[in-house]
Design a protein around this motif. Structure first.
Motif, PDB file in Angstrom:
ATOM      1  N   TYR A 259       0.845  -1.194   0.000  1.00 16.31           N
ATOM      2  CA  TYR A 259       0.000   0.000   0.000  1.00 16.31           C
ATOM      3  C   TYR A 259       0.875   1.237   0.000  1.00 16.31           C
ATOM      4  O   TYR A 259       1.988   1.231   0.537  1.00 16.31           O
ATOM      5  CB  TYR A 259      -0.939  -0.006   1.213  1.00 16.31           C
ATOM      6  N   LYS A 260       0.404   2.285  -0.639  1.00 14.68           N
ATOM      7  CA  LYS A 260       1.131   3.541  -0.664  1.00 14.68           C
ATOM      8  C   LYS A 260       0.320   4.608   0.059  1.00 14.68           C
ATOM      9  O   LYS A 260      -0.907   4.570   0.091  1.00 14.68           O
ATOM     10  CB  LYS A 260       1.448   3.963  -2.095  1.00 14.68           C
ATOM     11  N   ILE A 261       1.014   5.558   0.633  1.00 16.89           N
ATOM     12  CA  ILE A 261       0.355   6.591   1.416  1.00 16.89           C
ATOM     13  C   ILE A 261      -0.249   7.648   0.502  1.00 16.89           C
ATOM     14  O   ILE A 261       0.443   8.257  -0.322  1.00 16.89           O
ATOM     15  CB  ILE A 261       1.336   7.221   2.410  1.00 16.89           C
ATOM     16  N   GLU A 262      -1.567   7.838   0.644  1.00 17.53           N
ATOM     17  CA  GLU A 262      -2.286   8.860  -0.103  1.00 17.53           C
ATOM     18  C   GLU A 262      -2.314  10.177   0.654  1.00 17.53           C
ATOM     19  O   GLU A 262      -2.157  11.241   0.075  1.00 17.53           O
ATOM     20  CB  GLU A 262      -3.732   8.413  -0.350  1.00 17.53           C
ATOM     21  N   LYS A 263      -2.533  10.098   1.967  1.00 16.26           N
ATOM     22  CA  LYS A 263      -2.665  11.309   2.753  1.00 16.26           C
ATOM     23  C   LYS A 263      -2.380  11.019   4.218  1.00 16.26           C
ATOM     24  O   LYS A 263      -2.783   9.981   4.725  1.00 16.26           O
ATOM     25  CB  LYS A 263      -4.086  11.894   2.618  1.00 16.26           C
ATOM     26  N   ILE A 264      -1.699  11.930   4.854  1.00 23.20           N
ATOM     27  CA  ILE A 264      -1.453  11.851   6.298  1.00 23.20           C
ATOM     28  C   ILE A 264      -2.041  13.084   6.966  1.00 23.20           C
ATOM     29  O   ILE A 264      -1.765  14.210   6.548  1.00 23.20           O
ATOM     30  CB  ILE A 264       0.049  11.768   6.612  1.00 23.20           C
ATOM     31  N   VAL A 265      -2.863  12.875   7.953  1.00 19.22           N
ATOM     32  CA  VAL A 265      -3.250  13.949   8.864  1.00 19.22           C
ATOM     33  C   VAL A 265      -2.323  13.801  10.064  1.00 19.22           C
ATOM     34  O   VAL A 265      -2.460  12.843  10.832  1.00 19.22           O
ATOM     35  CB  VAL A 265      -4.730  13.847   9.294  1.00 19.22           C
ATOM     36  N   PRO A 266      -1.337  14.683  10.198  1.00 19.92           N
ATOM     37  CA  PRO A 266      -0.276  14.479  11.190  1.00 19.92           C
ATOM     38  C   PRO A 266      -0.798  14.125  12.576  1.00 19.92           C
ATOM     39  O   PRO A 266      -1.640  14.822  13.144  1.00 19.92           O
ATOM     40  CB  PRO A 266       0.451  15.827  11.188  1.00 19.92           C
ATOM     41  N   GLY A 267      -0.298  13.007  13.078  1.00 20.59           N
ATOM     42  CA  GLY A 267      -0.640  12.566  14.425  1.00 20.59           C
ATOM     43  C   GLY A 267      -1.996  11.925  14.566  1.00 20.59           C
ATOM     44  O   GLY A 267      -2.323  11.402  15.624  1.00 20.59           O
ATOM     45  N   GLU A 268      -2.824  11.934  13.481  1.00 16.95           N
ATOM     46  CA  GLU A 268      -4.198  11.482  13.608  1.00 16.95           C
ATOM     47  C   GLU A 268      -4.557  10.289  12.720  1.00 16.95           C
ATOM     48  O   GLU A 268      -5.186   9.338  13.198  1.00 16.95           O
ATOM     49  CB  GLU A 268      -5.156  12.637  13.292  1.00 16.95           C
ATOM     50  N   ALA A 273      -3.588   3.770  -0.269  1.00 22.06           N
ATOM     51  CA  ALA A 273      -4.205   3.284  -1.499  1.00 22.06           C
ATOM     52  C   ALA A 273      -3.428   2.066  -1.978  1.00 22.06           C
ATOM     53  O   ALA A 273      -2.226   1.918  -1.716  1.00 22.06           O
ATOM     54  CB  ALA A 273      -4.187   4.366  -2.579  1.00 22.06           C
ATOM     55  N   ARG A 274      -4.100   1.208  -2.679  1.00 19.67           N
ATOM     56  CA  ARG A 274      -3.482  -0.020  -3.191  1.00 19.67           C
ATOM     57  C   ARG A 274      -2.316   0.314  -4.126  1.00 19.67           C
ATOM     58  O   ARG A 274      -2.396   1.210  -4.954  1.00 19.67           O
ATOM     59  CB  ARG A 274      -4.535  -0.821  -3.952  1.00 19.67           C
ATOM     60  N   ASN A 275      -1.241  -0.411  -3.981  1.00 21.52           N
ATOM     61  CA  ASN A 275      -0.107  -0.321  -4.903  1.00 21.52           C
ATOM     62  C   ASN A 275      -0.321  -1.360  -6.000  1.00 21.52           C
ATOM     63  O   ASN A 275      -0.030  -2.540  -5.812  1.00 21.52           O
ATOM     64  CB  ASN A 275       1.203  -0.580  -4.151  1.00 21.52           C
ATOM     65  N   ASP A 277       1.237  -1.937  -8.560  1.00 24.69           N
ATOM     66  CA  ASP A 277       2.472  -2.518  -9.093  1.00 24.69           C
ATOM     67  C   ASP A 277       3.224  -3.325  -8.047  1.00 24.69           C
ATOM     68  O   ASP A 277       4.410  -3.620  -8.221  1.00 24.69           O
ATOM     69  CB  ASP A 277       3.380  -1.399  -9.626  1.00 24.69           C
ATOM     70  N   TYR A 278       2.545  -3.682  -6.948  1.00 22.70           N
ATOM     71  CA  TYR A 278       3.227  -4.435  -5.886  1.00 22.70           C
ATOM     72  C   TYR A 278       3.805  -5.718  -6.449  1.00 22.70           C
ATOM     73  O   TYR A 278       3.143  -6.456  -7.195  1.00 22.70           O
ATOM     74  CB  TYR A 278       2.246  -4.733  -4.757  1.00 22.70           C
ATOM     75  N   TRP A 279       5.021  -6.018  -6.080  1.00 20.86           N
ATOM     76  CA  TRP A 279       5.782  -7.091  -6.725  1.00 20.86           C
ATOM     77  C   TRP A 279       5.216  -8.474  -6.449  1.00 20.86           C
ATOM     78  O   TRP A 279       5.421  -9.395  -7.244  1.00 20.86           O
ATOM     79  CB  TRP A 279       7.251  -7.013  -6.299  1.00 20.86           C
ATOM     80  N   ARG A 280       4.498  -8.662  -5.349  1.00 21.10           N
ATOM     81  CA  ARG A 280       3.925  -9.981  -5.081  1.00 21.10           C
ATOM     82  C   ARG A 280       2.616 -10.204  -5.838  1.00 21.10           C
ATOM     83  O   ARG A 280       2.215 -11.341  -6.041  1.00 21.10           O
ATOM     84  CB  ARG A 280       3.643 -10.147  -3.585  1.00 21.10           C
ATOM     85  N   GLY A 281       1.924  -9.119  -6.173  1.00 23.76           N
ATOM     86  CA  GLY A 281       0.630  -9.231  -6.834  1.00 23.76           C
ATOM     87  C   GLY A 281      -0.300  -8.118  -6.373  1.00 23.76           C
ATOM     88  O   GLY A 281       0.019  -7.344  -5.463  1.00 23.76           O
ATOM     89  N   LYS A 282      -1.455  -8.053  -6.959  1.00 21.59           N
ATOM     90  CA  LYS A 282      -2.415  -6.990  -6.655  1.00 21.59           C
ATOM     91  C   LYS A 282      -2.998  -7.178  -5.259  1.00 21.59           C
ATOM     92  O   LYS A 282      -3.593  -8.215  -4.964  1.00 21.59           O
ATOM     93  CB  LYS A 282      -3.545  -7.007  -7.689  1.00 21.59           C
ATOM     94  N   PRO A 283      -2.861  -6.190  -4.375  1.00 21.69           N
ATOM     95  CA  PRO A 283      -3.445  -6.294  -3.040  1.00 21.69           C
ATOM     96  C   PRO A 283      -4.963  -6.403  -3.085  1.00 21.69           C
ATOM     97  O   PRO A 283      -5.617  -5.875  -3.998  1.00 21.69           O
ATOM     98  CB  PRO A 283      -3.013  -4.992  -2.361  1.00 21.69           C
ATOM     99  N   ALA A 284      -5.532  -7.094  -2.098  1.00 23.68           N
ATOM    100  CA  ALA A 284      -6.972  -7.356  -2.092  1.00 23.68           C
ATOM    101  C   ALA A 284      -7.778  -6.106  -1.799  1.00 23.68           C
ATOM    102  O   ALA A 284      -8.894  -5.945  -2.298  1.00 23.68           O
ATOM    103  CB  ALA A 284      -7.299  -8.437  -1.063  1.00 23.68           C
ATOM    104  N   LEU A 285      -7.234  -5.212  -0.985  1.00 21.39           N
ATOM    105  CA  LEU A 285      -7.977  -4.016  -0.587  1.00 21.39           C
ATOM    106  C   LEU A 285      -7.669  -2.845  -1.508  1.00 21.39           C
ATOM    107  O   LEU A 285      -6.517  -2.629  -1.904  1.00 21.39           O
ATOM    108  CB  LEU A 285      -7.625  -3.631   0.847  1.00 21.39           C
ATOM    109  N   LYS A 286      -8.700  -2.087  -1.813  1.00 20.96           N
ATOM    110  CA  LYS A 286      -8.520  -0.874  -2.607  1.00 20.96           C
ATOM    111  C   LYS A 286      -7.906   0.229  -1.749  1.00 20.96           C
ATOM    112  O   LYS A 286      -7.071   1.015  -2.230  1.00 20.96           O
ATOM    113  CB  LYS A 286      -9.863  -0.413  -3.166  1.00 20.96           C
ATOM    114  N   SER A 287      -8.314   0.280  -0.491  1.00 20.23           N
ATOM    115  CA  SER A 287      -7.797   1.324   0.398  1.00 20.23           C
ATOM    116  C   SER A 287      -7.893   0.889   1.853  1.00 20.23           C
ATOM    117  O   SER A 287      -8.673   0.008   2.209  1.00 20.23           O
ATOM    118  CB  SER A 287      -8.557   2.642   0.199  1.00 20.23           C
TER     119      SER A 287
END
Length: 604
Positions: A259-268, A273-275, A277-287
């Protein structure tokens, strides 16, 4: 519940010629490992040993065996009573909250199996030389950072350039980093390159080590740093100070995890979001949404179905155990809670701990007595419903080959505590009910501990009463409990207000304790040192330690030394609990499972 004896390593060593208990965990479905400071709230989720004292049994995997739906979404709680720090880089982070975040978007190049032995099943493969002094690492084809750039060997080199840099102020310049040939010279600023790391091409590199040691692979650092993204320290593009505080680390970090970071609310909160291109395969979760939820409200959030996955504080076990729509998973934790006795300072110039023989807590008899005075058994049974149980040694029972069962710890024994104090010269000379120090001066011991959860304050008060019962006056620093970040800021910086403190360690999966108690370990917050400690820790990672029986004997001697000197008093071992919504599939706490984080999903 699956249990694996580490005695298996004896036979594995005949094949591998090395003891492996890797702490650089791979992409396991528990979201990552933590070998740093712990928040004391049962957040780590590792496998357990058969020495456990609590008679409890829990499943390790979700029981939902349905298929994960396409494009599912999950909400995960970070159970915390304060904001997370947000240092989202493996080289710089130190707390368990940041480790939780890192586990979803970042991973090591080398994978590990259920016994934490590194394998060739990760994003890179390795070969170990016959003399156990060289690793050749090869990155697999097509591995990409989240921004689409290829992961290169120069990115792993960059991690070593950061960790060994003269200006590096983090906690991970340890024995195994220093064991790379040429690293001491680089660390001292004598050279600009690390001679023991050779880049062959963008996918292949070699590491040469000064010593052959069973910790070569258990301590080998295989977390790459995206040089192109964070900026190049070596060309002067960034400084070390700028790097650690950079938005490229704290606001928009990248990895090559599922998974890649879409947004951070600092401290909260963090939105992943799903990566694709993840090398093992497509992650099951969209987000995935990961958000801070207080320990006081987590059970209610689980009841409402607002949270799909969360660590459950042990003090809320009775409240949550029968909640409908969710199940509890649990296992013995790779962690322990302890009372630390401040005995010196960290010398930032020499980068080593310096023990003060005149420190208030310098008397080992005083430290022994305070351990004997603590009623840890009652705390585990009454406040934690049996989910915590008395600790006996600083090598936890999970490490079955190295945990010394013959050490029974210092059981609750107020009379023994009083006897030790009397013999050492801590007497009540003015009749006020509290003992003076060995010079007859008023003795007040200042105690720092963390806030959080319903049990934090009762535990602090219970220990203070235990100590008062044997004539020791103990007061809270600033008259209150401190939040996680403020607490560790004070402890790490050797705040002179602190004499003793209650902390917790997530130990990682390597039994070598030098990273927590060595002379040059910045995590050694008590600042305890001794020549015997140096000698035993060095022997435990020496070439002779490839012999399992030799290493076991060394670590038994070390545990005896710690039992005698008591730089810290281990208080309780513990279970880690996870609450999981019934719709979650493919989630496990078992490090030996074939399930991976990218397979975790929801069935509805």
């Amino acid at each position: 519940m699956k249990k694996r004896s580490l005695m298996l390593l004896a036979s594995l060593m005949l094949v591998l010629s090395v003891f492996l208990a890797a702490c650089n965990g791979g992409d396991s479905a528990d979201g990552g490992k933590d070998d740093g400071k712990d928040n004391g709230k049962d957040t780590n989720t590792e496998k357990g040993g058969e020495d456990a004292k609590a008679d409890l049994d829990f499943p390790l995997e979700t029981s939902n065996d349905k298929e994960a739906i396409e494009d599912g979404e999950m909400t995960i709680a970070m159970v915390a009573d304060e904001p997370f720090e947000g240092t989202l880089n493996r080289n710089f982070y130190s707390g368990t909250y940041d480790a939780e975040i890192l586990g979803y978007f970042d991973e090591a190049l080398l994978d590990t199996d259920g016994d934490y032995l590194i394998t060739n099943n990760g994003a890179a493969t390795y070969e170990l030389s016959e003399d156990n002094k060289k690793i050749t690492l090869t990155i697999k084809d097509g591995l990409k950072w989240h921004d689409g750039e290829p992961v290169k060997t120069s990115d792993l080199l960059y991690s070593y350039e950061i960790l060994g840099h003269p200006d590096y102020a983090g906690n991970r310049y340890d024995f195994m980093i220093e064991n790379v040939v040429g690293m001491p010279e680089y660390h001292e600023g004598k050279t600009k390159e690390i001679s023991g790391i050779k880049i062959i091409d963008d996918q292949k590199m070699e590491f040469s080590f000064t010593e052959a040691t069973p910790s070569i692979l258990s301590g080998f650092w295989s977390y790459a740093t995206p040089r192109h993204h964070v900026g190049d320290l070596m060309t002067g593009e960034v400084t070390m100070k700028d790097l650690e505080s950079s938005d490229k680390i704290r606001v928009n970090p990248i990895g090559f995890g599922p998974y890649k970071i879409e947004k951070i609310v600092p401290g909260e909160s963090v939105l992943y979001a799903r990566n694709d291109d993840y090398w093992r395969g497509k992650p099951a979760l969209k987000s995935i949404v990961q958000k801070v939820v207080s320990s006081a409200t987590i059970v209610e959030s689980m009841k409402k179905g607002d949270i799909d996955l969360a660590s459950i504080p042990a003090d809320q076990y009775e409240t949550v155990k029968d909640v409908e729509g969710m199940e509890l998973l649990a296992d013995i934790d790779y962690a322990y809670t302890y009372i630390g006795f401040k005995q010196g300072k960290w010398d930032a110039t020499k980068k080593e701990n310096v023990t003060d023989p005149n420190a208030k807590m310098a008397s080992k008899e005083l430290r022994q007595a305070m351990w004997h005075a603590m009623d840890n058994k009652t705390i585990g049974e009454k406040l934690y419903h049996g989910l915590r149980f008395p600790a006996t040694s600083l090598i936890i029972p999970v490490f079955e080959s190295f945990h010394d069962e013959s050490i029974e710890g210092r059981a609750y024994d107020p009379e023994k505590a009083k006897e030790l104090l009397e013999e050492a010269g801590f007497k009540d000379t003015d009749g006020d009910g509290f003992r003076e120090d060995q010079n007859g001066e008023k003795l007040v011991i200042n105690f720092a501990t963390m806030s959080g959860g319903e049990t934090a304050e009762p535990i602090a008060k219970a220990y203070m009463q235990n100590w008062a019962d044997v004539g020791l006056k103990v007061e809270l620093v600033d008259g209150r409990l401190h939040d996680f970040n403020a607490f560790y800021d004070m402890v790490e910086n050797d705040d002179p207000k602190i004499d003793i403190y209650q902390g917790a360690w997530g130990t990682g999966s390597d039994p070598d304790p030098s990273g927590l108690y060595g002379r040059t370990a910045s995590f050694n917050y008590t600042r305890y040192t001794s020549e015997k400690n140096d000698e035993l820790l060095k022997a435990g990672t020496s070439e002779k330690a490839f012999d399992l029986e030799y290493r076991k004997d060394i670590y038994n001697q070390w545990q005896e030394l710690m039992f005698e000197d008591v730089p810290v008093a281990p208080t309780v071992y513990r279970y880690a609990l996870k609450g999981v919504n019934n719709r979650v599939v493919n989630y496990t706490m078992d490090p030996g499972s074939d399930l991976r984080l990218y397979e975790m999903g929801v069935s509805e």
